[in-house]
Design a protein around this motif. Structure first.
Motif, PDB file in Angstrom:
ATOM      1  N   PHE A 275       0.596  -0.980   0.219  1.00  0.00           N
ATOM      2  CA  PHE A 275       0.385   0.038  -0.299  1.00  0.00           C
ATOM      3  C   PHE A 275       0.801   1.441  -0.139  1.00  0.00           C
ATOM      4  O   PHE A 275       1.191   2.309  -0.859  1.00  0.00           O
ATOM      5  CB  PHE A 275      -1.342   0.074   1.209  1.00  0.00           C
ATOM      6  N   PHE A 355      -6.866  -2.837   7.812  1.00  0.00           N
ATOM      7  CA  PHE A 355      -6.576  -4.058   6.297  1.00  0.00           C
ATOM      8  C   PHE A 355      -6.810  -5.090   7.188  1.00  0.00           C
ATOM      9  O   PHE A 355      -7.091  -4.604   8.396  1.00  0.00           O
ATOM     10  CB  PHE A 355      -5.301  -4.351   5.687  1.00  0.00           C
ATOM     11  N   SER A 359      -8.775  -9.055   3.322  1.00  0.00           N
ATOM     12  CA  SER A 359      -7.597  -7.708   2.409  1.00  0.00           C
ATOM     13  C   SER A 359      -6.973  -8.858   1.310  1.00  0.00           C
ATOM     14  O   SER A 359      -6.372  -9.404   1.473  1.00  0.00           O
ATOM     15  CB  SER A 359      -7.285  -6.629   2.925  1.00  0.00           C
ATOM     16  N   ILE A 364      -6.128  -3.875  -2.309  1.00  0.00           N
ATOM     17  CA  ILE A 364      -4.828  -2.957  -2.135  1.00  0.00           C
ATOM     18  C   ILE A 364      -4.056  -2.261  -3.195  1.00  0.00           C
ATOM     19  O   ILE A 364      -3.983  -0.273  -3.158  1.00  0.00           O
ATOM     20  CB  ILE A 364      -3.833  -3.396  -1.059  1.00  0.00           C
TER      21      ILE A 364
END
Length: 382
Positions: A275, A355, A359, A364
């Motif tokens: 991320f 998260f 996830s 992401i």
């Protein structure tokens, strides 16, 4: 993406399907639906056995004795029971806490302060952590309790609970820890951390909402006064009919968390890195809170030149937060961010991304791309 990407796991987690399946066995006529307190027939015995099994599962995750687990309706009630219960009946009690605690602790301590209890409010460093030396210097001869969270719910930063606990144990001061954001995310060992009281919540660990627990140390025995009366359940500390299905759900959720803690930590660390890597070419992004002492599932970022409310409106395909869910009704800047020294303008530019277990890499990547696009567009129209 057909539906918004959920990046608000710090607010609540979805119930794990395995947990939901287990809970259903304790609701219907063909399941175990008896009252756990009904000890005169098999229905009650079966329900009681399920409750005690879940008590063992919760205790196992935090390395406690099952007899030290008291069921509550959630971490908010656990915080209230621990703090109010510890000071009740004491002469001229003094409490130490911090200005960035969860509202369940802040509001409880403020209420006690308004009713004659002395409270010292510690301010964290810019990394969001409370130092053991701060706690030690705040202690008075009449200090009854120190209450601090293990993992901050907005920043994800982690305070050195073990060092503080060891110091307080030497001085005979009770130590309460809100571990709602820590359990299932990082190792929690109440013995190693020298904790006396510890609050837990199921819905932060892929269990159901409406159920939590308070760890109350037995050796030596910690005594707290009940805040809910009516039947003397839970060793006299919390009365009320136990919700077997929710308790079973919490137990199963904590069992799952214990079995995959290291694996899940590694997965979340990878997602966090991916991320942040996706945002590396975006200028003016600042991480709030400690980079070193943290859990991987929470990232709090400020975006220069863009206010958080406008950014959230632009990120219609992302479910994110500008702060704690407990304070989402206010338009004031986050008290946590102000507590670590950010000005109002900086605090208004921050968003929390969290998260979790479900996830995905695709989510992401999508989130990072969306953030870059929306921030760039908002900056261009200033």
């Amino acid at each position: 993406m057909k539906k918004p990407v959920y990046l608000d796991y710090a607010a609540t987690t979805p119930v794990d399907p395995i947990v939901a399946e287990e809970m259903c066995k304790y609701l219907t006529p063909d399941g175990v639906y008896g009252n756990p307190a009904s000890r005169s027939h098999a229905y009650g015995w079966q329900a009681e056995a399920a409750v005690e099994g879940a008590r063992r599962q919760v205790a196992s995750l935090i390395h406690a004795d099952p007899r030290e687990i008291v069921w509550t309706s959630g971490a908010t009630e656990s915080d209230n029971l621990a703090i109010k219960g510890a000071v009740a009946g004491r002469d001229d009690p003094h409490i130490v806490t911090s200005v960035i605690e969860h509202k369940a602790v802040l509001d409880t301590c403020k209420w006690l302060e308004q009713n004659g209890v002395s409270v010292t409010w510690l301010k964290p460093g810019s990394d969001g952590r409370i130092a053991p030396a701060q706690v030690e210097s705040a202690l008075h001869d009449n200090t009854v309790l120190v209450s601090l969270m293990m993992v901050n719910n907005e920043l994800g930063c982690q305070t050195d609970i073990a060092a503080i606990g060891a110091m307080l144990r030497e001085r005979g001061v009770l130590f309460h820890v809100d571990a709602a954001q820590a359990a299932g995310k990082t190792e929690v060992d109440v013995s190693a951390m020298a904790v006396d009281l510890l609050s837990l919540s199921a819905h932060k660990v892929y269990g159901p909402k409406g159920i939590g627990a308070l760890y109350v140390r037995r050796s030596p025995d910690v005594r707290i006064e009940a805040q809910i009366h009516g039947g003397g359940h839970e060793r006299g500390m919390r009365s009320g009919t136990l919700p077997t299905h929710q308790i079973v759900g919490m137990g199963k959720a904590f069992e799952l968390a214990a079995g995959q803690l290291e694996q899940e930590q590694a997965m979340l660390e990878r997602l966090r890195s991916r991320f942040l890597q996706g945002l590396k070419n975006l200028d003016g992004v600042a991480l709030n809170g400690s980079e070193e002492h943290r859990v991987p599932g929470i990232v709090n970022l400020s975006f220069a030149g863009v206010d958080a409310e406008s950014l959230m409106l632009g990120l219609r395909n992302l479910a994110v937060s500008s702060g704690s869910a407990c304070a989402s009704a206010t338009v004031e800047p986050s008290f946590v961010l102000r507590g670590i020294g950010l000005g109002d303008e900086q605090a208004h530019r921050a968003l929390r991304f969290s998260f979790g277990r479900f996830s995905t890499v695709e989510e992401i990547d999508f989130a990072a791309t969306q953030i870059v696009d929306v921030v760039t567009r908002l900056r261009s129209v200033r």
